[in-house]
Each structure stands twice: as C-alpha cells, then as structure tokens.
Design an enzyme around this catalytic site. Structure first.
Site, PDB file in Angstrom:
ATOM      1  N   GLU A 248       0.882  -1.171   0.000  1.00  0.00           N
ATOM      2  CA  GLU A 248       0.000   0.000   0.000  1.00  0.00           C
ATOM      3  C   GLU A 248       0.916   1.216   0.000  1.00  0.00           C
ATOM      4  O   GLU A 248       1.575   1.514   0.989  1.00  0.00           O
ATOM      5  CB  GLU A 248      -0.919  -0.011   1.224  1.00  0.00           C
ATOM      6  CG  GLU A 248      -2.124   0.919   1.082  1.00  0.00           C
ATOM      7  CD  GLU A 248      -1.778   2.393   1.229  1.00  0.00           C
ATOM      8  OE1 GLU A 248      -1.759   3.106   0.192  1.00  0.00           O
ATOM      9  OE2 GLU A 248      -1.508   2.829   2.355  1.00  0.00           O
ATOM     10  N   CYS A 282      -1.606   9.324   2.360  1.00  0.00           N
ATOM     11  CA  CYS A 282      -1.411   8.840   0.995  1.00  0.00           C
ATOM     12  C   CYS A 282      -2.589   9.193   0.100  1.00  0.00           C
ATOM     13  O   CYS A 282      -2.455   9.233  -1.130  1.00  0.00           O
ATOM     14  CB  CYS A 282      -1.166   7.339   0.996  1.00  0.00           C
ATOM     15  SG  CYS A 282      -2.415   6.378   1.867  1.00  0.00           S
TER      16      CYS A 282
END
Length: 497
Positions: A248, A282
């Site tokens: 991720e 993110c």
C-alpha cells in the site's frame, strides 16, 4: 523514557519480554521543537532472526486456539486502547507532530478496528459447505511481517496486525524508525491483552532491520510506505513467490472541482483533501483542477483566503492548530525543495510555505497556481496543492487519470451523470464524490492500483491477505471401486509400446 509513568524505551520484544537492541542508538523527536521523545539501541539482524524463530515456534498453537478465544484477546486489546487513549494520543502527537484532536481520532480508529476486523474476517473467510462433498475452508499464512509507516503509526499497522492475529498468524512487526514510542506502546497493549508469547514480536530499527525481516523466513509481508521502498521489496522477493507481498503505497491524487452548491463547503472539502495531517496522508489531493471561469476564480480566491487562516502549530497549542509540522526537519526541507522546483518551472505560490524554522518540520499549507506548468508525476508528501484550470470536463478527466499512480481521486459536482463518467474514466482504488479524498470507510477495501499498490491489505478485505483458501472434496470412505478405470485391460500389459 517513552513518557512519564511508562516503561523504559526498548526496541525489541520477543516472547513477550522486552529487551534492549544491540544496534546503534535510535532517537525519535518531536518535529515541532526537536525534543527527544524516545531513545534506545535499535534491533539487529540477530534480533530479527530471534523474533522470526519465536513466531514460527508459537504460531501453530495460536492457529489451533479457537476463534472465539482469539477474538476475546483482541476485544481486551480494544478495551485497553480505550482505557489508555489519552496517553496513546499524546505519544502519537509527540512523534508525528499531528494535532492532539487528530491523534485522538487515530486512537479511536485503532480501537474500532477490532470489531470491524472480526466482522470482516467472518464475511471474507467463511467455512462453506457447497454440497455434501465440496467445502471451503481458510488457513492462516503462518508468520507475517508488518512494515509500518510514520504518518499513521498506530492505525495503519494495526489494520494489518489485528486481522493477521485474528486469522491465526504470528506477526513480526517492524515500525517506522521515526515513531518507535508509538510502536512500543501499541505492542505493549496487545501483549497485556493476553497474546501468548511469540505471537507478536517487535523489532525497531532502520532499513537494515526491515531488510532482515523481508529476507527472513516469512510467509507474508504487508507494507505501507513509499513507492521506492515498495519497489525494492518487490525486487527482493522476486524469487520467492511463496511469500505474499501486499503493498500500500502513495498517490498523486487528483481532485476535480466541477460545480458546487455551497462555496464554503467546497473550500472546506478541498482543504480537508489536501492539508489534513500536514498533507501526509497517501490519499491527500495533490492536484486540483478548477473551471476556467468566474466560478473557478471565485473558488480559488476563497480557497486561498481560508488556507491563509489555518492555524499551524504544535500539537498541544491552544487554540488547537488545524495542522502541525511534517514528521521531521529533513522531510520539511525535501518538501520546500519540491516547491522551489515547481516555482522555477513557472508555478506561482499563492500561499506558503513560510520561512523555515531550524530543527523543526513546519511547512505552511502551500497552494501553487500551476496553469500551463508540466507537473512531475510524483508524490510530494506534505501540504502542497497544485492548481490547474480546465475548459471541458471530458478533457480534464483524462488529465486527472494521466498518472502512474492510482490510489485516490475525487470529484466535486452537482451532477450524478458527471460522477458516473468520472468513476468510469479515472483509474484509482478510492474514488469519492463531494467528500474529501482523505475519507475512507473501514467497511470498504482500501488500496490502489498502478504505482500505488498491488493488493488491498487494509480495510474490509485485509482478511483476504492473512489467510489462503482451501478447497476440499471429501467422502467418508473410498467409493469408486465399482467404476472401472478407462483403458484397463483384463490382462497384465507388458512389452514394448
């Protein structure tokens, strides 16, 4: 010391026992003022080997522990998080710089992950009998390594550790070296909840410690962090297809503002998309596209005015800030260098970044008017938002998706038809409409495509990457003896073919 009243700083926990690492001293600091938060000798490759051996030995017993007993341990962990939420939040704020109000939401997410994980595990990995002879079961991977990030030093690794433990795995956890105090506190609560020795081991250190974990006898690696590190992990495991690697990573996330009923609400949504956690999510919007119109100009003017009113300060300032510093002075310097490069390319700074404060991570929210500027396809992990204009939606949707990344994307629009076209055009794992790009639901998968990741090791589908399915065809006894084998002769066959 980690904090007043807490145990001595230790970089290693194996078999439920804390010990000092034998590596070089590692120190974490408060990015608002540089004060030391945590200091201890970091783990070594030998410590990692010990942790892996411990987990490998302990895992079978944990796997055979009934699911309801594993659940009970994790529910006790949830209780301990809630009982210690104030201290937990202060540690998160101290090492990351995020405001105390935001750290409190992270602690709440850590506690909330337990019930969600239990529900998701039963939904995603059920035992199913399809018929009298065909059934499905799931088995844990075995020993998993979790490599955690600094931006959500408790919530994000917790979202992989809890599902892994629930599925019957043992875990060796290597947190970010920037947030060791949070990791020690987190693991201490999990152990106090009743985890058997060896089921969760902790090794705190830098890149060498992470490399030793990846090179060791693991069955799966769950990583959250930068694209560069994710690619390095992919290369390191290229010859080990038996190791599940779930990545991720970051994103160069677009936010398209097409139309809105409430200018103030639109501005707030953009600010929450771009500047929460000092831009260190993110899913933060990095690229804003606005109409080339009076409405677009009004939106940008209101956005600039509101952004300039945002308080930036230490986590415990009163009144509280909207955002704190980025995680370190080095990170702040890198962000400022990226801003300088964009300005040199023709962008105009409408806000920020403010004068640097030596030894701190402070960077004011920065909006760059980058019309007709070639913006590099990279993630600036901080409070930086570029703005470009568009004439036609179809054209801007193509620009929005012109990136190697594919984590998050957002649209502000009063038209359902526009969102339908947007979500069918943009390639991203998280696509939001009239809500911040930073908003995600624990009941949905979380992750991206392209350079943003390869699996969904967080969110609702985390359970998928902590176990493997077993297809079983079963009979109580051998029953096909009356069915002749095709090509079976009455006589023994021999001789040349």
């Amino acid at each position: 010391m980690i904090s007043e009243g807490h145990s001595e700083a230790s970089a290693v926990s194996i078999d439920g026992r804390w010990r000092q690492g034998k590596g070089p001293e590692l120190t974490s600091g408060n990015p608002a003022d540089g004060r030391t938060v945590w200091s201890a000798g970091q783990a070594t490759a030998g410590d990692v080997a010990d942790a892996l051996a411990s987990s490998r030995s302990a895992q079978p017993s944990w796997d055979h522990t009934p699911l309801n007993e594993r659940e009970a341990v994790l529910r006790r962990f949830e209780e301990l998080v809630n009982e210690n939420k104030e201290e937990f939040a202060v540690l998160i704020s101290s090492e990351t710089g995020k405001p105390l109000w935001e750290a409190a939401t992270e602690v709440a997410a850590v506690a909330g992950k337990v019930a969600l994980s239990i529900e998701a595990y039963k939904d995603r990995t059920p035992s199913v009998e399809f018929s009298e002879t065909a059934r499905l079961s799931h088995r844990p991977l075995g020993v998993m390594g979790v490599l955690g990030p600094f931006n959500f030093p408790a919530h994000l690794p917790n979202g992989q550790i809890v599902p892994a433990l629930l599925a019957g795995n043992a875990v060796v956890y290597k947190p970010s070296e920037l947030t060791p105090a949070v990791a020690q506190f987190h693991v201490d609560l999990l152990q106090k909840a009743g985890l058997p020795p060896g089921i969760l081991n902790l090794v705190i250190g830098g890149r060498d410690v992470g490399a030793a974990l990846v090179d060791g006898a693991v069955d799966g690696i769950a990583f959250t962090g930068s694209v560069a590190t994710g690619r390095a992990l992919h290369r390191a495991l290229a010859d080990r297809p038996n190791v599940l690697l779930a990545l991720e990573m970051g994103g160069n996330n677009p936010l398209v503002a097409s139309s809105w009923d409430d200018l103030g609400a639109a501005v707030n949504t953009i600010i929450r998309s771009a500047f929460l956690t000092a831009g260190q999510r993110c899913t933060c919007a990095r690229r804003l596209y606005i109409p080339s119109s009076v409405e677009g100009d009004d939106l940008l003017e209101a956005l600039v005015n509101t952004t300039m009113r945002l308080r930036v300060g230490a986590y415990d300032d009163n009144p509280p800030p909207f955002l704190g510093p980025v995680v370190s002075a080095a990170a702040a310097a890198s962000i400022r260098a990226s801003i300088t490069d964009l300005v040199a390319s023709g962008a105009t700074a409408l806000t920020g970044p403010g004068e640097p404060i030596p030894g701190t991570g402070f960077v004011r929210p920065t909006i760059l008017d980058a019309d007709h500027v070639a913006i590099p396809d990279e993630e600036i992990f901080g409070p930086v938002l570029t703005v470009q204009r568009f004439e036609h939606l179809h054209e801007v949707f193509g620009r929005a998706t012109a990136t190697d990344f594919g984590l998050a994307a957002g649209l502000l629009s009063t038209s359902a038809e526009e969102f339908q076209e947007f979500q069918q055009t943009v390639r991203a794992g998280v696509i939001n409409w009239n809500t911040p790009t930073t908003g995600a639901s624990g009941r949905l998968p979380f992750g991206g495509v392209g350079a943003s990741g390869n699996h969904r090791p967080a969110g609702w589908t985390a359970a998928d990457f902590c176990s493997y399915p077993v297809a079983m065809v079963t009979y109580a006894s051998v029953t096909d003896s009356d069915s002749p084998l095709p090509g079976l002769a009455n006589e023994i066959q021999g001789g040349a073919l």
